[in-house]
Motif scaffolding. Sequence first.
Motif, PDB file in Angstrom:
ATOM      1  N   UNK A 339       3.993  13.537  30.288  1.00 25.10           N
ATOM      2  CA  UNK A 339       2.578  13.632  30.655  1.00 25.10           C
ATOM      3  C   UNK A 339       1.793  12.432  30.126  1.00 25.10           C
ATOM      4  N   UNK A 340       2.126  11.993  28.913  1.00 24.43           N
ATOM      5  CA  UNK A 340       1.358  10.942  28.261  1.00 24.43           C
ATOM      6  C   UNK A 340       1.640   9.568  28.854  1.00 24.43           C
ATOM      7  N   UNK A 341       2.889   9.312  29.255  1.00 19.68           N
ATOM      8  CA  UNK A 341       3.285   7.969  29.684  1.00 19.68           C
ATOM      9  C   UNK A 341       3.558   7.910  31.188  1.00 19.68           C
ATOM     10  N   UNK A 342       2.726   7.237  31.956  1.00 15.71           N
ATOM     11  CA  UNK A 342       2.978   7.091  33.398  1.00 15.71           C
ATOM     12  C   UNK A 342       4.306   6.392  33.681  1.00 15.71           C
ATOM     13  N   UNK A 343       4.678   5.431  32.832  1.00 15.78           N
ATOM     14  CA  UNK A 343       5.932   4.700  33.010  1.00 15.78           C
ATOM     15  C   UNK A 343       7.124   5.641  32.896  1.00 15.78           C
ATOM     16  N   UNK A 344       7.117   6.483  31.854  1.00 13.07           N
ATOM     17  CA  UNK A 344       8.201   7.455  31.678  1.00 13.07           C
ATOM     18  C   UNK A 344       8.193   8.467  32.814  1.00 13.07           C
ATOM     19  N   UNK A 345       6.997   8.889  33.207  1.00 16.02           N
ATOM     20  CA  UNK A 345       6.889   9.875  34.296  1.00 16.02           C
ATOM     21  C   UNK A 345       7.534   9.348  35.576  1.00 16.02           C
ATOM     22  N   UNK A 346       7.252   8.090  35.899  1.00 16.35           N
ATOM     23  CA  UNK A 346       7.845   7.492  37.088  1.00 16.35           C
ATOM     24  C   UNK A 346       9.364   7.364  36.933  1.00 16.35           C
ATOM     25  N   UNK A 347       9.806   7.014  35.738  1.00 15.22           N
ATOM     26  CA  UNK A 347      11.240   6.858  35.488  1.00 15.22           C
ATOM     27  C   UNK A 347      11.970   8.197  35.593  1.00 15.22           C
ATOM     28  N   UNK A 348      11.372   9.247  35.053  1.00 17.27           N
ATOM     29  CA  UNK A 348      11.978  10.577  35.145  1.00 17.27           C
ATOM     30  C   UNK A 348      12.037  11.030  36.592  1.00 17.27           C
ATOM     31  N   UNK A 349      10.971  10.756  37.346  1.00 20.03           N
ATOM     32  CA  UNK A 349      10.953  11.135  38.760  1.00 20.03           C
ATOM     33  C   UNK A 349      12.069  10.428  39.524  1.00 20.03           C
ATOM     34  N   UNK A 350      12.381   9.205  39.128  1.00 16.36           N
ATOM     35  CA  UNK A 350      13.410   8.437  39.838  1.00 16.36           C
ATOM     36  C   UNK A 350      14.817   8.954  39.567  1.00 16.36           C
ATOM     37  N   UNK A 351      14.979   9.780  38.507  1.00 21.32           N
ATOM     38  CA  UNK A 351      16.292  10.354  38.232  1.00 21.32           C
ATOM     39  C   UNK A 351      16.719  11.342  39.304  1.00 21.32           C
ATOM     40  N   UNK A 352      15.742  11.916  39.983  1.00 19.50           N
ATOM     41  CA  UNK A 352      16.023  12.924  41.004  1.00 19.50           C
ATOM     42  C   UNK A 352      15.414  12.445  42.313  1.00 19.50           C
ATOM     43  N   UNK A 353      16.229  11.788  43.164  1.00 22.66           N
ATOM     44  CA  UNK A 353      15.711  11.211  44.411  1.00 22.66           C
ATOM     45  C   UNK A 353      14.971  12.230  45.260  1.00 22.66           C
TER      46      UNK A 353
END
Length: 360
Positions: A339-353
């Motif tokens: 929630x805090x980091x947009x960069x991490x959020x985008x990276x986590x989202x990319x783990x699941x196409x």
Amino acid sequence: MASGGAIFGASFLLSWVSEAAQLDIPQALALAVLALIAVLPEYAVDVYFAWRAGQDPSYTSYAAANMTGSNRLLLGVGWAAPVLVVWARTGRREVALPRDQAVEVNFLALATLYSFVIPLKGTLSLVDSVILFVIFVAYLRAAGRTHHGEPEIEGPAEALVRLGPTGRRVGVLALAAVAGAAILTAAEPFAESLIATGRRLGIEEFLLVQWLAPLASEAPEFIVAILFAMKGAAAAGIGTMVSSKVNQWTLLVGALPAAFALSHGSLTPMHLDMRQREEIFLTSAQSVLGLVAIANFRFAVPEAVALFVLFAVQLVFTSPTARWLYAAAYLLIAAAIVVWSPDVRQSVRSLFPQRPRRHA
């Protein structure tokens, strides 16, 4: 315990063998062989417990203890230590991981997601073995298509390399044979001695099996990773730890119900009691935080501290309530980072196409 010393020494031999062997084994085969080498010591002990569980159900507890302990020790200490060493020596507050580690991260996400199924259904069956082995083989195929640079070889492995191609191969085969023989002959007495020691000293056998057995087999790998960090190559050490985590969640966990079924002589699954289900759920929750910590390929000190501290307190407070609190803490911290980091959020989202959207 002589058998524990044999496991510990064999783990060191295998770490040197795995480094030197990378120069001689074709890339795709090397990935498979090195993955097996990485988990062989804990694999032998845990498979022994699973095999005995097929004849004596009480050993199911020990198989679950060793499996969850090795997984949590690897992440809580093996992943965190190199980052903390770099911070202590240089003041750097994060370690950048190579982008080609995406294969390991993606398959670790898949294995972690499936791991939550196990405590929910309360069994480890041959269906789990098939699914986890398929994930492992798919991981090897994907990793085999990834470019990997020349391995950085130092220490005893470097001495093997200096022997020349023929001498190196003979040395690797000889050391692998010695280590393999030591592990195969020591696995049973080491496992049984842990149980006997716990009973004799009044220490819960589950805890001894959960923490002491993995420590003996994984300590050499941790030492190598810390040495890499001290030489300014922390990313290489962490990369090995991430690969080992994929191997443990797939190859090691999948082997347990297979060994149980072979020993039992039927397709009967391993039935897990409530404590074993809690331990596996806690291990899965820890894996979620580990994934979030490296999803953007930057492993920061606060994340390493959280992993280490949450692991360390598990050695002190071991009640069922504490296990649920630890699991909740892992998941809440992971959610807060996302929630805090947009960069991490985008990276986590990319783990699941995501599925492509249909246009009206």
